[in-house]
Every structure is written in structure tokens, then in C-alpha cells.
Design an enzyme around this catalytic site. Structure first.
Site, PDB file in Angstrom:
ATOM      1  N   PRO A 100      76.180  42.490 165.735  1.00 34.58           N
ATOM      2  CG  PRO A 100      73.928  41.850 165.668  1.00 34.58           C
ATOM      3  CD  PRO A 100      75.051  42.353 164.798  1.00 34.58           C
ATOM      4  CE1 TYR A 141      84.918  33.520 164.905  1.00 31.97           C
ATOM      5  CE2 TYR A 141      87.000  34.696 164.808  1.00 31.97           C
ATOM      6  CZ  TYR A 141      85.700  34.545 164.389  1.00 31.97           C
ATOM      7  OH  TYR A 141      85.169  35.411 163.458  1.00 31.97           O
ATOM      8  N   GLY A 179      73.733  40.705 161.157  1.00 32.28           N
ATOM      9  CA  GLY A 179      75.095  41.158 160.881  1.00 32.28           C
ATOM     10  C   GLY A 179      75.541  41.132 159.430  1.00 32.28           C
TER      11      GLY A 179
HETATM   12  N1  LIG Z   1      81.765  40.785 163.257  1.00 33.12           N
HETATM   13  C1  LIG Z   1      83.076  40.619 163.174  1.00 33.12           C
HETATM   14  O1  LIG Z   1      83.857  41.390 163.742  1.00 33.12           O
HETATM   15  C2  LIG Z   1      83.635  39.484 162.343  1.00 33.12           C
HETATM   16  C3  LIG Z   1      84.998  39.522 162.012  1.00 33.12           C
HETATM   17  C4  LIG Z   1      85.526  38.479 161.256  1.00 33.12           C
HETATM   18  C5  LIG Z   1      84.714  37.432 160.835  1.00 33.12           C
HETATM   19  N2  LIG Z   1      83.394  37.434 161.186  1.00 33.12           N
HETATM   20  C6  LIG Z   1      82.588  36.284 160.735  1.00 33.12           C
HETATM   21  O2  LIG Z   1      81.469  36.750 160.003  1.00 33.12           O
HETATM   22  C7  LIG Z   1      80.394  35.816 160.124  1.00 33.12           C
HETATM   23  C8  LIG Z   1      79.137  36.565 160.515  1.00 33.12           C
HETATM   24  O3  LIG Z   1      79.364  37.215 161.753  1.00 33.12           O
HETATM   25  P1  LIG Z   1      78.459  38.414 162.297  1.00 33.12           P
HETATM   26  O4  LIG Z   1      79.390  39.375 162.929  1.00 33.12           O
HETATM   27  O5  LIG Z   1      77.534  38.865 161.241  1.00 33.12           O
HETATM   28  O6  LIG Z   1      77.691  37.659 163.482  1.00 33.12           O
HETATM   29  P2  LIG Z   1      76.171  37.672 163.930  1.00 33.12           P
HETATM   30  O7  LIG Z   1      76.165  36.972 165.250  1.00 33.12           O
HETATM   31  O8  LIG Z   1      75.581  39.036 163.825  1.00 33.12           O
HETATM   32  O9  LIG Z   1      75.444  36.742 162.839  1.00 33.12           O
HETATM   33  C9  LIG Z   1      75.709  35.363 162.749  1.00 33.12           C
HETATM   34  C10 LIG Z   1      74.480  34.663 162.194  1.00 33.12           C
HETATM   35  O10 LIG Z   1      74.790  33.263 162.081  1.00 33.12           O
HETATM   36  C11 LIG Z   1      73.664  32.525 162.563  1.00 33.12           C
HETATM   37  N3  LIG Z   1      74.090  31.202 163.017  1.00 33.12           N
HETATM   38  C12 LIG Z   1      74.778  30.881 164.139  1.00 33.12           C
HETATM   39  N4  LIG Z   1      74.920  29.544 164.222  1.00 33.12           N
HETATM   40  C13 LIG Z   1      74.323  29.018 163.125  1.00 33.12           C
HETATM   41  C14 LIG Z   1      74.140  27.697 162.646  1.00 33.12           C
HETATM   42  N5  LIG Z   1      74.570  26.624 163.329  1.00 33.12           N
HETATM   43  N6  LIG Z   1      73.492  27.520 161.465  1.00 33.12           N
HETATM   44  C15 LIG Z   1      73.019  28.590 160.786  1.00 33.12           C
HETATM   45  N7  LIG Z   1      73.159  29.856 161.189  1.00 33.12           N
HETATM   46  C16 LIG Z   1      73.798  30.071 162.352  1.00 33.12           C
HETATM   47  C17 LIG Z   1      73.103  33.374 163.686  1.00 33.12           C
HETATM   48  O11 LIG Z   1      71.764  33.022 164.003  1.00 33.12           O
HETATM   49  C18 LIG Z   1      73.245  34.780 163.111  1.00 33.12           C
HETATM   50  O12 LIG Z   1      72.114  35.139 162.363  1.00 33.12           O
HETATM   51  C19 LIG Z   1      80.860  34.774 161.158  1.00 33.12           C
HETATM   52  O13 LIG Z   1      81.344  33.632 160.480  1.00 33.12           O
HETATM   53  C20 LIG Z   1      81.982  35.479 161.873  1.00 33.12           C
HETATM   54  O14 LIG Z   1      82.914  34.575 162.434  1.00 33.12           O
HETATM   55  C21 LIG Z   1      82.830  38.436 161.925  1.00 33.12           C
END
Ligand SMILES: NC(=O)c1ccc[n+]([C@@H]2O[C@H](COP(=O)([O-])OP(=O)(O)OC[C@H]3O[C@@H](n4cnc5c(N)ncnc54)[C@H](O)[C@@H]3O)[C@@H](O)[C@H]2O)c1
Length: 246
Positions: free
Chosen positions: A187, A149, A17
């Protein structure tokens, strides 16, 4: 382009992501990368696909893993940029969230950022640097479907400002900013939409807003990592196509 040429950037949650996309854009702008995640296979594969990148397993909720990650960064010449990005989303309301879920989300989303900032400041003081903390629009407005969250991301927002002010008062040359995306097509974002039924969707604040793409966030990360943002400190960068503007 060399917007972050030779800077050593740590990216947590780099295997998927927003972390993955940001790592790729940072690399394209000349950065060296230390990638951290718990998904070793995807993390190693990403490191192998980038010119100057190394992967190290780091569970961001583990203090020992942070210490080991920072030791590696030191061996690589010292960290310039730390992107505290790793996180999880648990879909549950204030009524349905269990204490176990609550504590897990705080630990992975918020305690992790405390640890990253603590060891990041220690490593960067004297040399300067940029800390970028992943928050969310969920820190700015209520989102009934993601109770734990929202609280975890609110903590990230507040801690970011405290770290920024502390480092400015201490004259450490370290900036600290938070990023607040709305729904982004990753994802995690896709799973949230897939898992939500019609009733759930009514509890999503931004249900009507369009989904953004990972690059919409990745370019903000490049900006905050680069010297272009040298006067941006303690700020909350909202990237949500007006989802929280009303
Ligand atoms: N996608 C959205 O809509 C969105 C919106 C706002 C904020 N965010 C934030 O962006 C960040 C990334 O989200 P994303 O959408 O890319 O999600 P994603 O699930 O695609 O990726 C998250 C990554 O974090 C890793 N991860 C999870 N737990 C972990 C741990 N304990 N230690 C190390 N790595 C760990 C996972 O293995 C994964 O590779 C997150 O903090 C999420 O809250 C996402």
C-alpha cells in the site's frame, strides 16, 4: 519448515504490507508472534488468522507504548526477535518539506527504532536475540522526492551498526541488522507511485527499476530471525534488484 520454531517475534507495523507478509512467513516457519500497529482492526484480523499470534496496539513513537509492548512480550516468555518495521513516507523535497513533516517522519521512522532497540536490548540481554531494523535504499542514495524520509532511514542504518557493535562488545548475544528495500509493491509503495506526477517521477532515484513483492523482503526477515544468520551482525541487507548498484 521450522526455521524459527517457537521463537517469539515482535513485528511492528504488522497490519499491512511488509510487516504483514513477514509476520505470515515467520508464522509459517513456526514462530509465535506479538503483532504491533496503530491500525487495530487490521492488526486484530491478522492475529486471528495466524496460529500463535497476539495483537497489541503500539504507536512506535510512544515510549509508554513500547514499555507496555515489552511487558507483554515478557509475559509471553520473553522476546527472541524484534522487527522494527513500522514507518511512513512523506513525499516532499528539501524545498517543500515543512518542519512539522520533518519532525513527524523522524519520530515515526527513526525515534521509533531508537526506542525499539533500547527496550529490545534491555529485554534480550542475557537470553540473546535478533533485532531487524527496516531502513531503505533511501539510506544509501539520495532520493530528491523524499527528503525527510531519506534522513530518517539513514539514521536507522547508522544506529543499527552502533547497536550491533555495542551488543557484540558487551557479549549480549544480540545481533542487529538493517534491511534496505528498493520499491516494493505494498500500500505504501503503490500510494507513492499513484501520488507522483511526471515531474515527481524524475525525482525518484529508482524510477526505472522494477517493483519487488513483499515476499522478497519477508524471506530476508525470516533469514535474519533464524539461526541461519548467526554470523550476520551490523550488516545492511540491500534488496533492490540493483537499483543502487551503479
Ligand atoms: N514499500 C516500499 O517500497 C518500501 C521500500 C523501502 C522501505 N520500506 C519500509 O518498510 C516499512 C513498511 O512499509 P510498507 O510498504 O509495508 O508500508 P504500509 O503502509 O503498507 O505499512 C506500514 C504499517 O505501519 C503502520 N504504522 C504507521 N505508523 C505507525 C506508528 N506510529 N506506530 C505503529 N505502526 C504504524 C501502518 O498502520 C501500517 O500498518 C516502512 O518502514 C517503510 O519505510 C518500504
Amino acid at each position: 519448515m521450522d526455521r524459527v520454531k517457537d521463537k517469539l517475534c515482535i513485528v511492528t507495523g504488522a497490519a499491512s504490507g511488509l510487516g504483514k507478509c513477514s509476520a505470515e512467513l515467520l508464522a509459517a516457519e513456526g514462530a509465535r508472534l506479538l503483532l504491533a500497529d496503530i491500525d487495530d482492526e487490521a492488526g486484530e484480523a491478522l492475529a486471528a488468522s495466524l496460529p500463535e499470534a497476539r495483537y497489541q496496539r503500539c504507536d512506535v513513537s510512544s515510549e509508554a507504548d513500547w514499555q507496555a509492548l515489552m511487558a507483554t512480550a515478557e509475559d509471553m516468555g520473553g522476546v527472541d526477535v524484534l522487527f522494527n518495521n513500522a514507518g511512513i513516507a512523506v513525499m516532499a523535497t528539501i524545498e517543500s518539506t515543512s518542519l512539522e513533516q520533518w519532525e513527524r517522519v523522524q519520530r515515526i521512522n527513526s525515534t521509533s527504532v531508537f526506542l525499539g532497540c533500547k527496550y529490545g536490548v534491555q529485554a534480550m540481554k542475557g537470553r540473546g536475540g535478533s533485532i531487524i531494523n527496516m531502513s531503505s535504499m533511501a539510506a544509501l542514495v539520495g532520493v530528491p522526492l523524499f527528503a525527510a524520509y531519506t534522513a530518517s532511514k539513514g539514521a536507522v542504518r547508522s544506529l543499527t551498526k552502533t547497536v550491533a557493535l555495542y551488543c557484540q562488545q558487551k557479549d549480549y548475544g544480540i545481533r542487529c541488522n538493517s534491511i534496505h528495500p528498493g520499491g516494493i509493491n505494498t500500500p505504501m509503495g503503490a500510494k507513492a507511485l499513484e501520488d507522483a506526477d511526471g515531474e515527481d517521477l524524475k525525482l525518484m532515484t529508482d524510477a526505472g527499476a522494477s517493483m519487488g513483492e513483499p515476499e522478497d523482503i519477508g524471506w530476508m526477515v525470516v533469514y535474519l530471525a533464524s539461526e541461519e544468520s548467526k554470523h550476520v551482525n551490523g550488516a545492511e541487507m540491500v534488496i533492490d534488484n540493483a537499483a543502487t548498484a551503479a
